[in-house]
Design a protein around this motif. Structure first.
Motif, PDB file in Angstrom:
ATOM      1  N   SER A  89       0.822  -1.212   0.000  1.00  0.00           N
ATOM      2  CA  SER A  89       0.000   0.000   0.000  1.00  0.00           C
ATOM      3  C   SER A  89       0.855   1.260   0.000  1.00  0.00           C
ATOM      4  O   SER A  89       0.444   2.297  -0.518  1.00  0.00           O
ATOM      5  CB  SER A  89      -0.947   0.004   1.196  1.00  0.00           C
ATOM      6  OG  SER A  89      -0.235   0.161   2.410  1.00  0.00           O
ATOM      7  N   ALA A  95      -4.300   7.412   0.864  1.00  0.00           N
ATOM      8  CA  ALA A  95      -5.635   6.845   1.069  1.00  0.00           C
ATOM      9  C   ALA A  95      -5.576   5.322   1.078  1.00  0.00           C
ATOM     10  O   ALA A  95      -6.265   4.667   1.879  1.00  0.00           O
ATOM     11  CB  ALA A  95      -6.593   7.340  -0.009  1.00  0.00           C
ATOM     12  N   SER A  99      -6.496   2.862   4.221  1.00  0.00           N
ATOM     13  CA  SER A  99      -7.478   1.781   4.114  1.00  0.00           C
ATOM     14  C   SER A  99      -6.836   0.419   4.367  1.00  0.00           C
ATOM     15  O   SER A  99      -7.470  -0.481   4.929  1.00  0.00           O
ATOM     16  CB  SER A  99      -8.203   1.812   2.766  1.00  0.00           C
ATOM     17  OG  SER A  99      -7.306   1.623   1.704  1.00  0.00           O
ATOM     18  N   ALA A 102      -6.593   0.114   8.028  1.00  0.00           N
ATOM     19  CA  ALA A 102      -7.919  -0.208   8.561  1.00  0.00           C
ATOM     20  C   ALA A 102      -8.223  -1.694   8.349  1.00  0.00           C
ATOM     21  O   ALA A 102      -8.783  -2.347   9.240  1.00  0.00           O
ATOM     22  CB  ALA A 102      -8.987   0.657   7.899  1.00  0.00           C
ATOM     23  N   LEU A 103      -7.848  -2.229   7.180  1.00  0.00           N
ATOM     24  CA  LEU A 103      -8.030  -3.660   6.922  1.00  0.00           C
ATOM     25  C   LEU A 103      -7.240  -4.485   7.928  1.00  0.00           C
ATOM     26  O   LEU A 103      -7.761  -5.467   8.476  1.00  0.00           O
ATOM     27  CB  LEU A 103      -7.606  -4.005   5.492  1.00  0.00           C
ATOM     28  CG  LEU A 103      -7.504  -5.496   5.146  1.00  0.00           C
ATOM     29  CD1 LEU A 103      -8.865  -6.174   5.277  1.00  0.00           C
ATOM     30  CD2 LEU A 103      -6.948  -5.677   3.748  1.00  0.00           C
ATOM     31  N   ALA A 127     -13.856  -4.401   4.695  1.00  0.00           N
ATOM     32  CA  ALA A 127     -12.555  -3.717   4.731  1.00  0.00           C
ATOM     33  C   ALA A 127     -11.761  -3.998   3.456  1.00  0.00           C
ATOM     34  O   ALA A 127     -11.085  -3.101   2.931  1.00  0.00           O
ATOM     35  CB  ALA A 127     -11.768  -4.145   5.961  1.00  0.00           C
ATOM     36  N   GLY A 130     -13.104  -1.818   0.840  1.00  0.00           N
ATOM     37  CA  GLY A 130     -12.644  -0.448   1.022  1.00  0.00           C
ATOM     38  C   GLY A 130     -11.268  -0.220   0.415  1.00  0.00           C
ATOM     39  O   GLY A 130     -11.034   0.791  -0.261  1.00  0.00           O
ATOM     40  N   VAL A 131     -10.363  -1.159   0.635  1.00  0.00           N
ATOM     41  CA  VAL A 131      -9.027  -1.045   0.039  1.00  0.00           C
ATOM     42  C   VAL A 131      -9.139  -1.140  -1.477  1.00  0.00           C
ATOM     43  O   VAL A 131      -8.507  -0.366  -2.217  1.00  0.00           O
ATOM     44  CB  VAL A 131      -8.070  -2.129   0.586  1.00  0.00           C
ATOM     45  CG1 VAL A 131      -6.707  -2.034  -0.087  1.00  0.00           C
ATOM     46  CG2 VAL A 131      -7.932  -2.022   2.089  1.00  0.00           C
ATOM     47  N   GLU A 134     -10.214   2.123  -2.978  1.00  0.00           N
ATOM     48  CA  GLU A 134      -9.133   3.114  -2.967  1.00  0.00           C
ATOM     49  C   GLU A 134      -8.108   2.819  -4.059  1.00  0.00           C
ATOM     50  O   GLU A 134      -7.602   3.739  -4.705  1.00  0.00           O
ATOM     51  CB  GLU A 134      -8.454   3.169  -1.601  1.00  0.00           C
ATOM     52  CG  GLU A 134      -9.309   3.736  -0.505  1.00  0.00           C
ATOM     53  CD  GLU A 134      -9.695   5.189  -0.721  1.00  0.00           C
ATOM     54  OE1 GLU A 134      -8.998   5.914  -1.456  1.00  0.00           O
ATOM     55  OE2 GLU A 134     -10.720   5.592  -0.152  1.00  0.00           O
TER      56      GLU A 134
END
Length: 143
Positions: A89, A95, A99, A102-103, A127, A130-131, A134
């Protein structure tokens, strides 16, 4: 006669100066464009690998929860995937980093219950989504 020679000399000097300036601007643009292209290629490769790892993590969750197959749905495999997703990431955007963090947090809180609890599996899949969203946004913004 001297003034005509002076005028030609000034035109020659102006032309030479303009040519050097034009060459420098062209070279600078070329270097900038190569840097942007290399950055985009790195981001694109990392993004595609992230999407693959996200799909594999989702498969781990589904195998654990729906198939009750702890070989294909091994939490250790999930931890490895989550770690790799976190590492990759950093090559994308802030962003995506947020994310992915968060995952990792959701996975950390729910990995033990993924096989038994639907809410845990759904939280991890949300989650992952969400990634994924992004990463798609980053790919769409590349120029």
């Amino acid at each position: 006669m001297a003034s005509a020679t002076d005028a030609r000399l000034k035109v020659y000097q102006a032309t030479a100066l303009f040519s050097v300036l034009f060459a420098l601007v062209g070279f600078s643009y070329n270097v900038w464009r190569l840097e942007v292209t290399e950055h985009n290629n790195n981001v694109r490769e990392a993004s595609f690998e992230l999407l693959l790892q996200l799909a594999e993590l989702e498969q781990v969750v589904y195998a654990a929860h729906y198939d009750r197959d702890l070989n294909r749905g091994s939490p250790r495999d999930g931890w490895v995937k989550v770690g790799l997703i976190n590492d990759l990431s950093g090559s994308c955007s802030e962003a995506v980093v947020a994310s992915a963090a968060a995952l990792k947090s959701v996975w950390s809180a729910n990995w033990a219950e993924v096989a038994e609890e639907r809410t845990a599996a759904d939280a991890v899949v949300a989650a992952i989504d969400g990634v994924r969203a992004e990463v798609r946004a980053v790919l769409a913004d590349l120029n």
